[in-house]
Scaffold this active site. Sequence first.
Site, PDB file in Angstrom:
ATOM      1  N   ASN A  90       6.253   0.294 -24.086  1.00 36.70           N
ATOM      2  CA  ASN A  90       5.223   1.110 -23.440  1.00 36.70           C
ATOM      3  C   ASN A  90       3.902   0.849 -24.160  1.00 36.70           C
ATOM      4  OD1 ASN A  90       3.730   3.046 -22.176  1.00 36.70           O
ATOM      5  ND2 ASN A  90       4.996   4.784 -22.797  1.00 36.70           N
ATOM      6  N   THR A  92      12.173  -0.540 -22.568  1.00 38.86           N
ATOM      7  CA  THR A  92      10.830  -1.008 -22.228  1.00 38.86           C
ATOM      8  C   THR A  92       9.879  -0.845 -23.410  1.00 38.86           C
ATOM      9  OG1 THR A  92      10.108   1.146 -21.363  1.00 38.86           O
ATOM     10  CG2 THR A  92      11.104  -0.406 -19.794  1.00 38.86           C
ATOM     11  N   GLU A 120       4.472  -0.592 -18.760  1.00 40.63           N
ATOM     12  CA  GLU A 120       5.695  -0.819 -19.515  1.00 40.63           C
ATOM     13  C   GLU A 120       6.276  -2.175 -19.159  1.00 40.63           C
ATOM     14  OE1 GLU A 120       8.409   2.709 -19.689  1.00 40.63           O
ATOM     15  OE2 GLU A 120       7.051   3.464 -18.136  1.00 40.63           O
TER      16      GLU A 120
END
Length: 313
Positions: free
Chosen positions: A213, A211, A259
């Site tokens: 962030n 992901t 995210e």
Amino acid sequence: MERWRDMADIPGDWGRSVVTIGSYDGVHRGHQLIIGRAVAHARDLGVPAVVVTFDPHPKEVTRPGSHPPLLAPHPRRAELLADLGVDAVLVLPFTKEFSQLSPAEFVVKVLVEKLHARAVVEGPNFRFGHRAAGTVATLAELGVTYGFEVLVVDLFERGGPGDEPFSSSLARRLIAEGDVAAAGEVLGRPHRVEGTVVHGAGRGRELGVHTANLDVVPHSAVPADGVYAGWLLAAGERFPAAISVGTNPQFNGTERTVEAHALDRTDLDLYGQSVAIDFLTRLRGQEVFDSVEGLLERIDEDRRRARELTAGG
């Protein structure tokens, strides 16, 4: 499109123009009607169309601590205005001193002496000057005195006559509720959150779900906690994404994060880059599962649904 950060930036030889004034946060569909009318009228008159807006938001100066969540930071707002055909944007520094200007003083200092307004286009609820004392009627009276016309554009309504008019407040409320699909209808496009990719707890990587962030732009209107389908805009590309907003209670998290997982991509290295997330629709609220396995099963389902919803988008 010209961008001015203060009245001092306006060229000394600037001629007549058509002007519209407002915060224009989000440049939603109601704003688009007003701005579109200003641009069209400017073209008819053969003069530039100018948008006057403010930084910071006036509420932060008149009532410190009340800054509303931003639907679009100023650079994004400028992009949207340019797309509508605006020729120049004046971002006025909104200070305590500036807030004390009477409606007449505001008109003289900004519209008459600097922008040489030939016409001013506003919505029916437009207010200006100290304590928002000026109305469109006030503006029209001053226009007679200083030689500019005033055009009033009705607000675009949601769902037909009698329903709630499109507004930044409506868009913010829908986003806060997680109804990003309805907010997108108000805005005329998916709601976007921007920020810089930073290192998180690394939980996603441990679970095999990479992901990005985001450290989001201050005051951004972040949707309610939950999982969303949308897109990650990064490195000049637009990636279908599953997006998580929340505190990660599955692992006793306390910090709220945003995210984005670019679907079917594990090769992106975006740390330190400025990116954006476009929210299409909410898949579910934030949940805690009985096991990590249960979480992973739901993540797989979230990714499947996000893939379907963003296909062809």
